[in-house]
Design a protein around this motif. Sequence first.
Motif, PDB file in Angstrom:
ATOM      1  N   THR A  54       9.259  -0.331  -5.955  1.00 28.23           N
ATOM      2  CA  THR A  54       8.932   0.069  -7.345  1.00 28.23           C
ATOM      3  C   THR A  54       7.432   0.187  -7.604  1.00 28.23           C
ATOM      4  O   THR A  54       7.024   0.326  -8.759  1.00 28.23           O
ATOM      5  N   HIS A  55       6.615   0.133  -6.576  1.00 24.42           N
ATOM      6  CA  HIS A  55       5.160   0.367  -6.713  1.00 24.42           C
ATOM      7  C   HIS A  55       4.551  -0.558  -7.756  1.00 24.42           C
ATOM      8  O   HIS A  55       3.845  -0.119  -8.653  1.00 24.42           O
ATOM      9  N   TYR A  56       4.832  -1.847  -7.665  1.00 23.26           N
ATOM     10  CA  TYR A  56       4.351  -2.811  -8.662  1.00 23.26           C
ATOM     11  C   TYR A  56       2.991  -3.403  -8.315  1.00 23.26           C
ATOM     12  O   TYR A  56       2.351  -4.015  -9.159  1.00 23.26           O
ATOM     13  N   ALA A  57       2.560  -3.250  -7.066  1.00 21.59           N
ATOM     14  CA  ALA A  57       1.302  -3.890  -6.642  1.00 21.59           C
ATOM     15  C   ALA A  57       0.125  -2.936  -6.808  1.00 21.59           C
ATOM     16  O   ALA A  57       0.305  -1.717  -6.932  1.00 21.59           O
ATOM     17  N   LYS A  58      -1.085  -3.492  -6.771  1.00 20.38           N
ATOM     18  CA  LYS A  58      -2.280  -2.641  -6.906  1.00 20.38           C
ATOM     19  C   LYS A  58      -2.437  -1.730  -5.700  1.00 20.38           C
ATOM     20  O   LYS A  58      -2.840  -0.579  -5.816  1.00 20.38           O
ATOM     21  N   ASN A  59      -2.108  -2.285  -4.519  1.00 20.61           N
ATOM     22  CA  ASN A  59      -2.171  -1.511  -3.280  1.00 20.61           C
ATOM     23  C   ASN A  59      -0.841  -1.645  -2.544  1.00 20.61           C
ATOM     24  O   ASN A  59      -0.288  -2.741  -2.465  1.00 20.61           O
ATOM     25  N   LEU A  60      -0.366  -0.526  -2.010  1.00 13.65           N
ATOM     26  CA  LEU A  60       0.942  -0.540  -1.348  1.00 13.65           C
ATOM     27  C   LEU A  60       0.855   0.111   0.025  1.00 13.65           C
ATOM     28  O   LEU A  60       0.370   1.241   0.156  1.00 13.65           O
ATOM     29  N   TYR A  61       1.329  -0.618   1.052  1.00 11.03           N
ATOM     30  CA  TYR A  61       1.559   0.002   2.353  1.00 11.03           C
ATOM     31  C   TYR A  61       3.066   0.050   2.539  1.00 11.03           C
ATOM     32  O   TYR A  61       3.719  -0.997   2.626  1.00 11.03           O
ATOM     33  N   LEU A  62       3.613   1.248   2.534  1.00 10.89           N
ATOM     34  CA  LEU A  62       5.065   1.413   2.593  1.00 10.89           C
ATOM     35  C   LEU A  62       5.422   2.306   3.777  1.00 10.89           C
ATOM     36  O   LEU A  62       4.988   3.454   3.843  1.00 10.89           O
ATOM     37  N   ASP A  63       6.217   1.782   4.712  1.00 14.09           N
ATOM     38  CA  ASP A  63       6.710   2.597   5.821  1.00 14.09           C
ATOM     39  C   ASP A  63       8.235   2.556   5.793  1.00 14.09           C
ATOM     40  O   ASP A  63       8.853   1.650   6.354  1.00 14.09           O
ATOM     41  N   ALA A  64       8.812   3.543   5.107  1.00 20.59           N
ATOM     42  CA  ALA A  64      10.263   3.556   4.926  1.00 20.59           C
ATOM     43  C   ALA A  64      10.986   3.924   6.218  1.00 20.59           C
ATOM     44  O   ALA A  64      12.203   3.788   6.313  1.00 20.59           O
ATOM     45  N   SER A  65      10.253   4.370   7.237  1.00 12.53           N
ATOM     46  CA  SER A  65      10.894   4.669   8.529  1.00 12.53           C
ATOM     47  C   SER A  65      11.015   3.407   9.381  1.00 12.53           C
ATOM     48  O   SER A  65      11.679   3.415  10.418  1.00 12.53           O
ATOM     49  N   ALA A  66      10.380   2.339   8.961  1.00  8.20           N
ATOM     50  CA  ALA A  66      10.431   1.088   9.725  1.00  8.20           C
ATOM     51  C   ALA A  66      11.759   0.391   9.474  1.00  8.20           C
ATOM     52  O   ALA A  66      12.225   0.327   8.337  1.00  8.20           O
ATOM     53  N   SER A  67      12.345  -0.140  10.535  1.00  7.70           N
ATOM     54  CA  SER A  67      13.636  -0.826  10.389  1.00  7.70           C
ATOM     55  C   SER A  67      13.476  -2.124   9.612  1.00  7.70           C
ATOM     56  O   SER A  67      14.414  -2.600   8.983  1.00  7.70           O
TER      57      SER A  67
END
Lengths: 330, 330
Positions: A115-128
Amino acid sequence: MIGSTNILNLSTLCKFLKKHDDYIILTHISPDGDTLGSAYALALGLISMGKKAFVVCNDEIPAKYNYFVKEAALKSIDYKTIVAVDVADAKLLGSLYEKYSDKIELNIDHHISNTHYAKNLYLDASASATAECIYDVLKKLHVKITPLIATALYTGISTDTGCFKYANVTPKTHLIAADLHKYGIDAAEINRRMFDTKSKERVELEKMVLDTAEFHFDNRCLVLTVTSEMQATSGCEPSDLDGVASISRSVEGVLIGVSIKQTEENTYKISLRTYEPFDASEICKTLGGGGHKAAAGCTLEGSLNDVKKQIIDAVGKAIEKNDAGAIVTE
Amino acid sequence: MIGSTNILNLSTLCKFLKKHDDYIILTHISPDGDTLGSAYALALGLISMGKKAFVVCNDEIPAKYNYFVKEAALKSIDYKTIVAVDVADAKLLGSLYEKYSDKIELNIDHHISNTHYAKNLYLDASASATAECIYDVLKKLHVKITPLIATALYTGISTDTGCFKYANVTPKTHLIAADLHKYGIDAAEINRRMFDTKSKERVELEKMVLDTAEFHFDNRCLVLTVTSEMQATSGCEPSDLDGVASISRSVEGVLIGVSIKQTEENTYKISLRTYEPFDASEICKTLGGGGHKAAAGCTLEGSLNDVKKQIIDAVGKAIEKNDAGAIVTE
């Protein structure tokens, strides 16, 4: 909060971690192997870089994770930088939500639903697993992978992939596992603790739950029930109930597995597990719930019979719709 | 026959396979994913090299392997070269033993206990599965790995490692899995069929078996019983009984899991599953059986009560010996 979140890539994530210090790393409620493995591996990695870090969880951490949680022996510090790992939504921080939710500097996650709640986001949705992301960043930071860090990372990946069983496994997942094996982990023992150890109470409960088995719609739907009485009689802890839902889908021919778990006198948590062509999320949406295609849930009020009727009716409609479609296309 | 067997390495194995033709590939009795996956992958690889090959098994191949066995659609031929894969002992050929046992040109295997019965043997005891050996040789032969070959190989590796769960997994096992993932296999679906699908009959049997649970020696030993009557009442096929033994060791705190399976009126097959410091093979040897350290068995004659007493006494002696040793070293 989408829009105000700064999206990081692996390089800018490394820069962030090098620049800041005094880290408090938050996990999600009902902590599992991925949120804990990711948090401890990151904390140990940061400490090896000369920084300070510790891990905080809303709930008591189950003893079965002692082999890296206790081993890490992290001490609390005066923190400056708040990080959340494997926490897709700030609400999953539980009681820590109030205290930290608007001050989270960094979120490292693999949930597409973040939900993008943090100031900085590292998101890798391809990671298991989020542990895959932590592996990537520790490698990029040239952190020395100790047996303890490798153990925490392996636990995260193994947990979220059902020991390399699920569709989220990629070639990269196996390459990381191959690498982690080289750092002196006891993978078989980790997997035994995660997957092959049931409490006596859980075995007792499973027997009772299997006795409630009801097959519907030509055995395509199996309904299992866990009442509060069964939980009390068997002596199960809440963590003993993990995975009961997936039993419902493991019977040959079953495409829609339903588990009905009593949480209060007239309140039941429904978990659906489906196989193609059925969509658990679509079915649960019709009852005010939601989730993923293969796993979703909702909460229903009423007597057990009422609740069972509601969910079976909803499943029936999905099956009817599917069968009608199947006839049209023939 | 040790001494008269010619030991091959990967290069001489390749030479052998290039030189010969018209292959009949034999699997072991009660065929599992590794013997079948290895046999079909090898046959398909040889066919892609322009040779002729087909697979023969003593038993009917369970329908759950149709996704590569039926897909391969191999046709029988006039064979010249007899190969056995994943068959550690010629006796494991079942009724094929009489017909082929002294004419087996080549044996490809990963069992350290291999009895060297074939004229030529390629044995890699470090491989988690014979399918790892077949992968190595197909790669070395520059065979194009098709999705079907990759599916058969993945099935073999996943089967013998309990989906990457056991201590036989090495970094190489994961590297091969990473590579096989690239050839368009549906690993999650393979694993679902292998590990997450139980027949209704099996679920019924498990309930009955769990009702027989007896804990001994401070819960360190769990004894489960499967009578002929339970098998009949539940409607289980023999293949539905696979893995019942491992249930006995999956309960928290249990170090010695015993399953007692009735095979005839006064005959019982005992399976032991142990964790450190106990040695299943040592315990079974005292009753005329044998096996590995973590998994062994024996066959006992008598009434259920007699048989149960014999095995519990043998377990008791092992526990007593261990406890005495523990005191001495304190």
